[in-house]
Design an enzyme around this catalytic site. Structure first.
Site, PDB file in Angstrom:
ATOM      1  N   SER A   7      50.618  -2.788  45.418  1.00 18.29           N
ATOM      2  CA  SER A   7      49.308  -3.250  45.888  1.00 18.29           C
ATOM      3  C   SER A   7      48.278  -3.041  44.792  1.00 18.29           C
ATOM      4  CB  SER A   7      48.890  -2.487  47.147  1.00 18.29           C
ATOM      5  OG  SER A   7      47.563  -2.825  47.487  1.00 18.29           O
ATOM      6  N   HIS A  54      50.795  -7.595  45.162  1.00 14.35           N
ATOM      7  CA  HIS A  54      50.127  -7.744  46.453  1.00 14.35           C
ATOM      8  C   HIS A  54      48.622  -7.675  46.254  1.00 14.35           C
ATOM      9  CE1 HIS A  54      50.132  -7.637  50.852  1.00 14.35           C
ATOM     10  NE2 HIS A  54      49.157  -6.737  50.770  1.00 14.35           N
ATOM     11  N   ASP A  95      45.042  -7.640  48.052  1.00 14.10           N
ATOM     12  CA  ASP A  95      44.343  -7.401  49.318  1.00 14.10           C
ATOM     13  C   ASP A  95      42.974  -8.065  49.297  1.00 14.10           C
ATOM     14  OD1 ASP A  95      46.052  -5.518  50.955  1.00 14.10           O
ATOM     15  OD2 ASP A  95      45.982  -4.425  49.065  1.00 14.10           O
ATOM     16  N   MET A 150      39.629  -8.893  51.492  1.00 12.45           N
ATOM     17  CA  MET A 150      38.904  -8.435  52.687  1.00 12.45           C
ATOM     18  C   MET A 150      37.493  -9.016  52.668  1.00 12.45           C
ATOM     19  SD  MET A 150      40.007  -4.421  52.591  1.00 12.45           S
ATOM     20  CE  MET A 150      41.586  -3.927  51.877  1.00 12.45           C
ATOM     21  N   HIS A 162      47.113 -11.253  50.763  1.00 19.06           N
ATOM     22  CA  HIS A 162      46.965 -10.848  52.157  1.00 19.06           C
ATOM     23  C   HIS A 162      45.502 -11.020  52.544  1.00 19.06           C
ATOM     24  CE1 HIS A 162      47.132  -7.282  55.235  1.00 19.06           C
ATOM     25  NE2 HIS A 162      46.953  -8.466  55.824  1.00 19.06           N
ATOM     26  N   MET A 217      42.747 -10.568  54.840  1.00 18.34           N
ATOM     27  CA  MET A 217      42.184  -9.843  55.987  1.00 18.34           C
ATOM     28  C   MET A 217      40.783 -10.380  56.205  1.00 18.34           C
ATOM     29  SD  MET A 217      43.704  -6.098  54.975  1.00 18.34           S
ATOM     30  CE  MET A 217      43.944  -6.541  53.240  1.00 18.34           C
ATOM     31  N   MET A 241      51.690  -4.304  59.732  1.00 15.82           N
ATOM     32  CA  MET A 241      50.844  -3.256  59.163  1.00 15.82           C
ATOM     33  C   MET A 241      51.234  -1.900  59.741  1.00 15.82           C
ATOM     34  SD  MET A 241      48.842  -4.702  56.977  1.00 15.82           S
ATOM     35  CE  MET A 241      47.748  -3.314  56.662  1.00 15.82           C
ATOM     36  N   ASP A 254      53.315  -2.676  55.205  1.00 13.91           N
ATOM     37  CA  ASP A 254      52.210  -2.311  54.312  1.00 13.91           C
ATOM     38  C   ASP A 254      51.423  -1.171  54.940  1.00 13.91           C
ATOM     39  OD1 ASP A 254      50.025  -2.140  52.655  1.00 13.91           O
ATOM     40  OD2 ASP A 254      49.310  -4.178  53.005  1.00 13.91           O
TER      41      ASP A 254
END
Length: 225
Positions: free
Chosen positions: A9, A34, A36, A38, A67, A69, A142, A176
């Site tokens: 990540s 990965h 992230d 957000m 990913h 979010m 998750m 994750d």
């Protein structure tokens, strides 16, 4: 059987040296990177978006596993495609109906990217009906609440991994949150083959050895799935 896929990540990397960190992880054996994403709405944090993906893509040919979010992932699909994302994983919680999820999956696929769907720890596995799972390339379960790195691994969501592995033996199942040397066996035993890890990789003295331990655990347990 699905192959082991190890995904450091980048949230735990040195953002001031993101290109170098990406190269280092790939050279050490990472399969995916990965990313992230957000939006400060779906989760109470704000992190890298499509412009960062675009900048990083100029420096790496790695598989960028994004990913999202975010509250409205469909809005950002074209931007992430243009930025060079390899895959987009969205949250089932933002889809009011299975039909909405299927439409979003089709939108991602139409842009030539792989598509995954994610569930938060408190979301039941029934929120992922078969008609959705048949269309996705991966499911992300998750094992912490999404939004921040460095959280403690939660055991409960592994029941969802077991259920999904039983229903779809060949599906890529990603976990994750809190994955480390002391939790990997539990995740692999449950049926996870795609491992996201931040702190335990980037904070390790020997990240390559940690990733190889993850890979070996999946190989060992996959014969029992």
């Amino acid at each position: 059987m699905p192959s082991p896929i190890i995904c450091p990540s980048m949230l735990s990397s040195d953002f001031a040296n993101l290109a170098a960190e990406a190269k280092r992880m790939k050279d050490l054996g990472a399969d995916y990177l990965h990313m992230d994403v957000m939006d400060g709405h779906f989760v109470p944090n704000l992190t890298l978006g499509a412009p960062i993906i675009k900048s990083l893509r100029k420096h790496t040919d790695a598989f960028l596993d994004c990913h999202l979010m975010v509250s409205d992932p469909g809005k950002w699909v074209p931007d992430f495609h243009s930025a060079g994302a390899s895959s987009i994983t969205f949250h089932i919680e933002v889809c009011p109906t299975p039909a909405a999820a299927i439409s979003l999956i089709q939108q991602v696929h139409s842009h030539g990217m792989k598509c995954g769907v994610s569930v938060k720890p408190g979301t039941p596995v029934d929120a992922l009906p078969d008609e959705v799972l048949r269309d996705v390339d991966m499911v992300l379960v998750m094992t912490v609440e999404p939004g921040f790195g460095g959280q403690k691994f939660m055991e409960g969501p592994l029941d969802k991994v077991r259920s999904l592995r039983k229903r779809f033996p060949n599906l890529d199942i990603q976990v994750d949150g809190g994955l480390a040397l002391d939790t990997i066996d539990r995740a692999a035993e449950a049926g996870a083959n795609v491992i996201v890890a931040g702190t335990s990789v980037f904070g390790a003295q020997d990240p390559k050895a940690v990733m190889e331990s993850f890979r070996e655990s999946i190989r060992k347990h996959s014969s029992k799935w």
